[in-house]
Scaffold this motif. Structure first.
Motif, mmCIF file in Angstrom:
data_model
loop_
_atom_site.group_PDB
_atom_site.id
_atom_site.type_symbol
_atom_site.label_atom_id
_atom_site.label_comp_id
_atom_site.label_asym_id
_atom_site.label_seq_id
_atom_site.Cartn_x
_atom_site.Cartn_y
_atom_site.Cartn_z
ATOM 1 N N TYR A 135 9.437 5.810 -6.153
ATOM 2 C CA TYR A 135 8.058 5.904 -6.622
ATOM 3 C C TYR A 135 7.538 4.536 -7.056
ATOM 4 C CZ TYR A 135 8.423 10.988 -6.553
ATOM 5 O OH TYR A 135 8.561 12.294 -6.160
ATOM 6 N N ARG A 138 6.894 2.373 -3.896
ATOM 7 C CA ARG A 138 5.650 2.748 -3.214
ATOM 8 C C ARG A 138 4.436 2.327 -4.026
ATOM 9 N NH1 ARG A 138 6.177 8.841 -2.890
ATOM 10 N NH2 ARG A 138 3.967 8.676 -2.318
ATOM 11 N N ALA A 139 4.507 2.493 -5.362
ATOM 12 C CA ALA A 139 3.354 2.212 -6.220
ATOM 13 C C ALA A 139 2.947 0.747 -6.181
ATOM 14 C CB ALA A 139 3.650 2.641 -7.659
ATOM 15 N N VAL A 140 3.929 -0.151 -6.149
ATOM 16 C CA VAL A 140 3.611 -1.589 -6.123
ATOM 17 C C VAL A 140 3.629 -2.150 -4.699
ATOM 18 C CG1 VAL A 140 4.413 -1.963 -8.473
ATOM 19 C CG2 VAL A 140 6.021 -2.203 -6.601
ATOM 20 N N LYS A 141 3.734 -1.244 -3.717
ATOM 21 C CA LYS A 141 3.603 -1.573 -2.297
ATOM 22 C C LYS A 141 4.637 -2.588 -1.817
ATOM 23 C CE LYS A 141 -1.304 -0.423 -2.276
ATOM 24 N NZ LYS A 141 -2.690 -0.860 -1.977
ATOM 25 N N ILE A 142 5.884 -2.424 -2.310
ATOM 26 C CA ILE A 142 6.979 -3.255 -1.806
ATOM 27 C C ILE A 142 7.399 -2.773 -0.427
ATOM 28 C CG2 ILE A 142 9.377 -3.926 -2.188
ATOM 29 C CD1 ILE A 142 8.832 -3.777 -5.187
ATOM 30 N N THR A 144 7.096 1.024 2.343
ATOM 31 C CA THR A 144 6.609 2.382 2.562
ATOM 32 C C THR A 144 7.781 3.351 2.589
ATOM 33 O OG1 THR A 144 6.784 2.245 4.968
ATOM 34 C CG2 THR A 144 4.730 1.442 3.959
ATOM 35 N N ASP A 145 7.465 4.648 2.530
ATOM 36 C CA ASP A 145 8.512 5.661 2.631
ATOM 37 C C ASP A 145 9.282 5.524 3.942
ATOM 38 O OD1 ASP A 145 8.631 7.060 0.266
ATOM 39 O OD2 ASP A 145 7.053 8.470 0.819
ATOM 40 N N GLU A 147 9.720 2.824 5.734
ATOM 41 C CA GLU A 147 10.589 1.645 5.676
ATOM 42 C C GLU A 147 11.811 1.901 4.799
ATOM 43 O OE1 GLU A 147 7.177 -1.816 6.355
ATOM 44 O OE2 GLU A 147 7.654 -1.127 4.326
#
Length: 300
Positions: A135, A138-142, A144-145, A147
């Motif tokens: 979570y 995904r929230a800090v856009k490191i 995607t699910d 990836e």
């Protein structure tokens, strides 16, 4: 290939630009650190060993379909790699309870996990590499699910390949860290290194000291220097010392199975260590247990 300006210097490596804009040169240093860089020192030719070991493991993984950034090794401590956009995650795969995992969950060190555990840490020295979950990522856009699914698939396959190979060398892969990057096409590729710097290969170690009246035995798992360090001040007071460094040839890799072993008997106490396998150890053990002997270890 001539190196250009240094782009990045970490605790163990320096990354240089090259004449080819799609390739970097990685220089492996002899620096040794612990505690996220809090403790520092040097080990002669450590960089050479890490460079060669990384090249070997990357070649091994390529044969099993794992894409990586390694291209060539122009010298003993230099590696040419593909230019990638590094994903700022440390992917930790744990096979056995050890280190922070054992501390956080109150587990006994050396207990095998029922299945490999994957953990994530944000690769940021200033923040102390904090632990993340999917979570957070995904929230800090490191990543995607999708990836992360690919990273986990690759990580588990890498773990399977490495553990099976190392078992043939009688080495336990306790846990290790991986890093991944993205090619210009967006493909996820294994990056960084695979060496003792990011893998926990456990040694069992122990030392027994005596002045003729007392016997002091210290045993443990991990770096030999750490296990022995606590006993070094007592060497001045000892007349005899024996040390042993080796994984248990039978039984689990546990501190209790490390040698030397202390044995109490009618005449006092002694410390002993042995090398090699006893081919009939199981038979002897069962016979002694049937006669009331209680063993404190699972080794032969």
């Amino acid at each position: 290939m001539a190196q250009k300006e240094a782009l990045y210097e970490g605790k163990a490596k320096i990354i240089y630009a090259t004449e080819n804009p799609d390739e970097y040169l990685v220089y492996y240093k002899d620096d040794a650190t612990a505690g996220n860089g809090a403790k520092r020192g040097t080990i002669a030719d450590k960089g050479v060993m890490n460079n060669k070991m990384t090249a070997f493991f990357f070649d091994l993984l390529a044969k099993e379909g794992i894409p990586h950034h390694y291209l060539s090794m122009p010298s003993d401590r230099e590696m040419i790699v593909k230019k990638l956009t590094i994903i700022p995650l440390e992917v930790i795969i744990r096979n056995v309870a050890a280190g922070s995992l054992a501390q956080r969950l109150g587990l006994e060190e050396g207990v095998p996990m029922p299945f490999p555990i994957i953990e994530y840490c944000y690769k940021n020295d200033e923040l102390g590499d904090p632990m993340l979950n999917r979570y957070h990522i995904r929230a800090v856009k490191i990543a995607t699910d999708e990836e992360l699914d690919e990273i986990e698939r690759m990580s588990l396959k890498i773990n399977d390949v490495l553990t099976k190979f190392l078992k043939t060398k009688r080495v336990d892969l306790i846990d290790f860290k991986l890093e991944f990057g993205k090619a210009s096409s967006g493909k996820i590729i294994l990056a960084d290194e695979i060496s003792p710097d990011n893998c926990r290969f456990w040694d069992s170690a122990g030392i027994a000291l005596t002045d003729g009246y007392w016997i002091d035995v210290k045993k443990g798992m991990g770096l030999v220097t750490e296990v022995f360090h606590e006993q070094l001040p007592r060497l001045d007071n000892a007349k005899i010392a024996i040390g042993h460094v080796r994984d248990a040839t039978t039984g689990f890799s546990l501190a209790a199975n490390a040698q030397p072993l202390r044995v109490n008997y009618a005449g006092g106490a002694l410390a002993l260590a042995h090398n090699g396998d006893l081919t009939n150890a199981g038979l002897i053990r069962r016979d002694l247990e049937s006669k009331g002997t209680v063993f404190q270890t699972t080794i032969d």
